[in-house]
Design an enzyme around this catalytic site. Sequence first.
Site, PDB file in Angstrom:
ATOM      1  N   ARG A 242       0.841  -1.187   0.000  1.00 39.85           N
ATOM      2  CA  ARG A 242       0.000   0.000   0.000  1.00 39.85           C
ATOM      3  C   ARG A 242       0.878   1.240   0.000  1.00 39.85           C
ATOM      4  NH1 ARG A 242      -3.290  -2.971  -1.492  1.00 39.85           N
ATOM      5  NH2 ARG A 242      -5.394  -3.392  -0.678  1.00 39.85           N
ATOM      6  N   HIS A 290      -1.453  -0.030  -9.797  1.00 40.02           N
ATOM      7  CA  HIS A 290      -2.083  -0.939  -8.821  1.00 40.02           C
ATOM      8  C   HIS A 290      -2.658  -2.158  -9.542  1.00 40.02           C
ATOM      9  CE1 HIS A 290      -3.892  -0.994  -4.545  1.00 40.02           C
ATOM     10  NE2 HIS A 290      -3.798  -2.236  -4.997  1.00 40.02           N
TER      11      HIS A 290
END
Length: 324
Positions: A242, A290
């Site tokens: 993250r 991502h």
Amino acid sequence: MDRLIIASTIVLPPEAARSLSEGVAPHALELAAARSAKNLAVVAPDPLVLGAEVVFGQPHPDDVRAAPRLRWVHLSTAGYARYDVAAVRATLAARGAALTTSSGVYADPCAEHALAFLLSASRRLPECLENQRGPRGWPDAHVRSRSALLRGRRVLLLGFGAIGRRLAELLAPFEVELCVLRSRPRGDEPFRVVAREELGDAFAWADHVVSSLPEAEGTRRLVSAALLARMRPDAWFFNVGRGVTVDQAALIEALEARRIAGAYLDVTDPEPLPPDHPLWRAPGCVITPHSAGGRREEPMAQVEHFLANLRRFERGEPLVDRVI
């Protein structure tokens, strides 16, 4: 087991949707009006969730707290930060309810993505791509002299969950020297495990630092300016966890000052990363959107993971990827 009411808050392609509908039988499947095809989207509260005993997807945290009959939430993501708060934890604990994730779905693709990052950095593939786009020279001596082997390198893994464990398996043929940061060491790890207070020395030791850390209270900005300053000029940083686990301003500064060799990032803060963000232009920085957890079969894999856990739930067996 009695017939359950299962609410789904995700939009699935037809084949996966059919597999879910057939697989939950004999239980009742209800599709929430507030649904999303995007894993990381925060769906709006939905009255249908309030009547469910099981929820599959990304329910609004307020619905998780308010649903009186809720016994189990299975998330379609590996991350669970918005549910990892005191109010939700207390509600689930009071009901004896469980929260599971889909970490197992994303272990293979994220680990392979991280391995691709490591090999790309070692073999200087971005430099060759830039040359192909222009000026299309033949800098063989330059590229060869800067290329390295992954074999035998020192790799620090930040996080040793499903992704970290799978990456360690993929790295085994390369005979790398592994060191692992793990929140709860078990004592049976086949590699050296370091505590947080030892990270400075571990960052200085590593040729490659690979983070698969989730967003949690103890991980935000864990990769700090002080830790980045301990890295060697020829060391690389990689992140498939993250973006908020990294002090991004400090990373940009380190890249611009060329104090580290470069960074490969699948996650940033914020996401999507604005087109004018300085991280796009930082020297030695490669960014993927991502996409590390993605694969063509992702929706079907999500459904299969949930259904396998549903069978365990029916039998009263421990659930896979349980976090609460």
